[in-house]
Scaffold this motif. Sequence first.
Motif, mmCIF file in Angstrom:
data_model
loop_
_atom_site.group_PDB
_atom_site.id
_atom_site.type_symbol
_atom_site.label_atom_id
_atom_site.label_comp_id
_atom_site.label_asym_id
_atom_site.label_seq_id
_atom_site.Cartn_x
_atom_site.Cartn_y
_atom_site.Cartn_z
ATOM 1 N N GLY A 1 0.791 -1.215 0.000
ATOM 2 C CA GLY A 1 0.000 0.000 0.000
ATOM 3 C C GLY A 1 0.823 1.264 0.000
ATOM 4 O O GLY A 1 0.309 2.347 -0.273
ATOM 5 N N ALA B 1 -0.228 5.039 1.127
ATOM 6 C CA ALA B 1 -1.577 4.838 1.656
ATOM 7 C C ALA B 1 -1.545 4.079 2.978
ATOM 8 O O ALA B 1 -2.330 4.358 3.895
ATOM 9 C CB ALA B 1 -2.430 4.082 0.638
ATOM 10 N N HIS C 1 -2.842 5.493 6.496
ATOM 11 C CA HIS C 1 -3.813 4.700 7.249
ATOM 12 C C HIS C 1 -3.439 4.656 8.719
ATOM 13 O O HIS C 1 -4.287 4.849 9.605
ATOM 14 C CB HIS C 1 -3.879 3.295 6.664
ATOM 15 N N ALA D 1 -7.596 5.785 1.989
ATOM 16 C CA ALA D 1 -8.281 5.466 0.738
ATOM 17 C C ALA D 1 -8.155 6.611 -0.264
ATOM 18 O O ALA D 1 -7.899 6.397 -1.451
ATOM 19 C CB ALA D 1 -9.753 5.159 1.008
ATOM 20 N N GLY E 1 -4.664 6.627 -1.658
ATOM 21 C CA GLY E 1 -4.520 5.526 -2.598
ATOM 22 C C GLY E 1 -5.157 5.827 -3.938
ATOM 23 O O GLY E 1 -4.588 5.532 -4.995
ATOM 24 N N TRP E 2 -6.323 6.436 -3.904
ATOM 25 C CA TRP E 2 -7.000 6.802 -5.159
ATOM 26 C C TRP E 2 -6.230 7.888 -5.899
ATOM 27 O O TRP E 2 -6.210 7.902 -7.131
ATOM 28 C CB TRP E 2 -8.430 7.260 -4.862
ATOM 29 N N TYR F 1 -3.307 5.936 -7.529
ATOM 30 C CA TYR F 1 -3.800 4.988 -8.528
ATOM 31 C C TYR F 1 -4.388 5.723 -9.735
ATOM 32 O O TYR F 1 -4.238 5.279 -10.881
ATOM 33 C CB TYR F 1 -4.852 4.088 -7.882
ATOM 34 N N LEU G 1 -5.489 -1.816 -1.931
ATOM 35 C CA LEU G 1 -6.730 -1.078 -1.701
ATOM 36 C C LEU G 1 -7.929 -2.024 -1.701
ATOM 37 O O LEU G 1 -8.846 -1.887 -0.886
ATOM 38 C CB LEU G 1 -6.904 -0.001 -2.768
ATOM 39 N N ASP H 1 -7.948 -3.952 1.548
ATOM 40 C CA ASP H 1 -8.293 -3.166 2.729
ATOM 41 C C ASP H 1 -9.699 -2.579 2.674
ATOM 42 O O ASP H 1 -10.091 -1.837 3.580
ATOM 43 C CB ASP H 1 -7.284 -2.031 2.909
ATOM 44 N N ALA I 1 -10.881 -0.376 0.482
ATOM 45 C CA ALA I 1 -10.947 0.964 -0.079
ATOM 46 C C ALA I 1 -11.225 0.960 -1.568
ATOM 47 O O ALA I 1 -11.381 2.021 -2.179
ATOM 48 C CB ALA I 1 -9.640 1.708 0.191
ATOM 49 N N SER J 1 -13.468 8.476 -3.675
ATOM 50 C CA SER J 1 -13.042 7.524 -2.656
ATOM 51 C C SER J 1 -13.983 7.551 -1.458
ATOM 52 O O SER J 1 -14.399 6.506 -0.945
ATOM 53 C CB SER J 1 -11.609 7.853 -2.211
#
Length: 413
Positions: A63, A66, A70, A79, A82-83, A86, A289, A292, A294, A398
Amino acid sequence: MGVGSGTALCAGAVLGPGVLALPALAADAAGPASILAWLVLLVTSVPVALSFAALGARFPDGGGVATFVHRAAGPRAAAAVGWWFYGAVPIGVVAAALIGGQYVAGALGLGPVAAAAIGAVVIAASFAANCVGLHLSGRVQLLLVALLAAVLAGAALAAAPHMTSAHFTPFMPHGWGSVGSAAGVLFFAFAGWEAASHLSGEFANPARDLPRVTVYTLTAVSVLYLGLAVTTIGALGPAAAGTDTPLTDLLARSAGTAARPIAAAAALFLTFGAVNTYLAGASRLGAALGRDGAAPRWLARGAAPGEVPRRSLTVLAGACAAVGTAAWLAGGDLDGLMRATSTCLASVTLAGLLSALTLLPRRTWLWHAGIASSLITAGVLAFSGLLLLIPVVLAGLSWGFTTLTGRGRAGRA
């Protein structure tokens, strides 16, 4: 993964295709003062890289940033980060591939259609390498980065005798604000630490290997970036702001007509290395993600260290195809693609630094340096303007996903 392949992957992420285009874009924005922007971002990169290495050694996981967020701020914030990453990778991958394609097409005397086709081949080859597995990609990367570093160093050395002090005056023709504008463009070349952080779970001994990999990468990147920045201004002068292929122009100072094929080969090595690393990191992030909560659970397969996240790679392939098609229809706006990617990745960097301030020991030199880097990164983001809407929209998507699926408090601590 050991120190050699890890250094190659990290260097391939940081030492990206930006060095093929960004020296000219920065020179256009700030003239010789663009060297200050390079210096500021290099100094900023030291606490960023060391903080991410320290966090990766403590919390090795696919991750990456992210995961750090977290632990520092909870699953909803993680999340969103991460978005951001990504969502940024397909844009950055297409931009990187276009840069490489343009260099190769220019060397062969071909047009934009050929450049786009070459870029598509680079992306396809990188996806294929990642589908085979990270171990094979790391071995290939080690050779590519070594060859690339030699070409970049050779270009700077070849241009050094042609430098003149007259090219550094006036030093700041567009004022102090232009340095900030140049830094906003250049952040694309310093955003690889986020991609590398997602590979922390792949090291055999993260606590031992990550700090060594980080120091080696920082040293190599600093020497090569500063060498290219200074020689681009010193050797090319005002012409640096008007060229699309500054590396070719530097090599031409000593290699003449042979510069084009040399630059084209370097572009292919550099582009493949960066695209390969970003896809490796982003595919593992997507799987993490999904694991987890997300992102859709379907993405979770391949999240464990040593596995290949093929489902996440499939999603990224579709996103790259969509972004590439949109970019082609819009006329191939490379500058817009690079700035959009930089905005998302600068947001990720800032979130990672703020997490480091929470998770790492306080009152240390690294903690204080992290504060300074956070302020500088926030300043770079301020120059993004309306592009800040991209991370805002991604964060909203997200939040909507985690709310609708009831996963806002899910995930691993």
